[in-house]
Design a protein around this motif. Sequence first.
Motif, PDB file in Angstrom:
ATOM      1  N   TYR A   1       3.777   5.744  -5.531  1.00 46.76           N
ATOM      2  CA  TYR A   1       3.805   5.749  -6.988  1.00 46.76           C
ATOM      3  C   TYR A   1       2.653   6.568  -7.569  1.00 46.76           C
ATOM      4  O   TYR A   1       2.845   7.402  -8.458  1.00 46.76           O
ATOM      5  CB  TYR A   1       3.766   4.316  -7.520  1.00 46.76           C
ATOM      6  CG  TYR A   1       3.625   4.250  -9.020  1.00 46.76           C
ATOM      7  CD1 TYR A   1       4.707   4.507  -9.849  1.00 46.76           C
ATOM      8  CD2 TYR A   1       2.403   3.962  -9.605  1.00 46.76           C
ATOM      9  CE1 TYR A   1       4.579   4.472 -11.229  1.00 46.76           C
ATOM     10  CE2 TYR A   1       2.256   3.919 -10.980  1.00 46.76           C
ATOM     11  CZ  TYR A   1       3.344   4.168 -11.791  1.00 46.76           C
ATOM     12  OH  TYR A   1       3.208   4.138 -13.146  1.00 46.76           O
TER      13      TYR A   1
ATOM     14  N   GLU B   1       0.829  -1.207   0.000  1.00 42.62           N
ATOM     15  CA  GLU B   1       0.000   0.000   0.000  1.00 42.62           C
ATOM     16  C   GLU B   1       0.862   1.255   0.000  1.00 42.62           C
ATOM     17  O   GLU B   1       0.599   2.205  -0.744  1.00 42.62           O
ATOM     18  CB  GLU B   1      -0.929   0.005   1.211  1.00 42.62           C
ATOM     19  CG  GLU B   1      -1.831   1.217   1.248  1.00 42.62           C
ATOM     20  CD  GLU B   1      -2.716   1.247   2.488  1.00 42.62           C
ATOM     21  OE1 GLU B   1      -3.407   2.260   2.671  1.00 42.62           O
ATOM     22  OE2 GLU B   1      -2.713   0.279   3.266  1.00 42.62           O
TER      23      GLU B   1
ATOM     24  N   CYS C   1       3.983   1.574  -1.126  1.00 46.10           N
ATOM     25  CA  CYS C   1       4.647   1.688  -2.427  1.00 46.10           C
ATOM     26  C   CYS C   1       3.688   2.178  -3.507  1.00 46.10           C
ATOM     27  O   CYS C   1       4.030   3.058  -4.301  1.00 46.10           O
ATOM     28  CB  CYS C   1       5.253   0.348  -2.838  1.00 46.10           C
ATOM     29  SG  CYS C   1       6.611  -0.181  -1.805  1.00 46.10           S
ATOM     30  N   MET C   2       2.489   1.602  -3.519  1.00 41.05           N
ATOM     31  CA  MET C   2       1.505   2.000  -4.531  1.00 41.05           C
ATOM     32  C   MET C   2       1.050   3.453  -4.314  1.00 41.05           C
ATOM     33  O   MET C   2       0.903   4.204  -5.276  1.00 41.05           O
ATOM     34  CB  MET C   2       0.297   1.070  -4.520  1.00 41.05           C
ATOM     35  CG  MET C   2       0.606  -0.311  -5.046  1.00 41.05           C
ATOM     36  SD  MET C   2       1.297  -0.325  -6.719  1.00 41.05           S
ATOM     37  CE  MET C   2       0.015   0.443  -7.648  1.00 41.05           C
ATOM     38  N   SER C   3       0.859   3.843  -3.072  1.00 39.41           N
ATOM     39  CA  SER C   3       0.440   5.218  -2.783  1.00 39.41           C
ATOM     40  C   SER C   3       1.513   6.198  -3.227  1.00 39.41           C
ATOM     41  O   SER C   3       1.205   7.223  -3.859  1.00 39.41           O
ATOM     42  CB  SER C   3       0.171   5.390  -1.291  1.00 39.41           C
ATOM     43  OG  SER C   3      -0.892   4.572  -0.899  1.00 39.41           O
TER      44      SER C   3
END
Length: 71
Positions: free
Chosen positions: A67, A61, A63-65
């Motif tokens: 990005y 979460e 890492c995705m946020s």
Amino acid sequence: MLYLKKKVLKMLKLKEFENILSYEFNNIELLRVALTHSSYANEHSLESNERMEFLGDAVLELCMSKYLYSV
């Protein structure tokens, strides 16, 4: 004594798993926990992988946020 035999057998299976992957894990006990589902752990009084799963989800979460906010 039977418990010890079962534990040794499980560790040998994890070693076989390492051989198949051609990778040696630093801590074989963490590998065992990571591969232990909560339903099996509850039936056999073992530690399950839920804590690791929660941590992994939190890292993904993060890492995705990061990005998505940088795009």
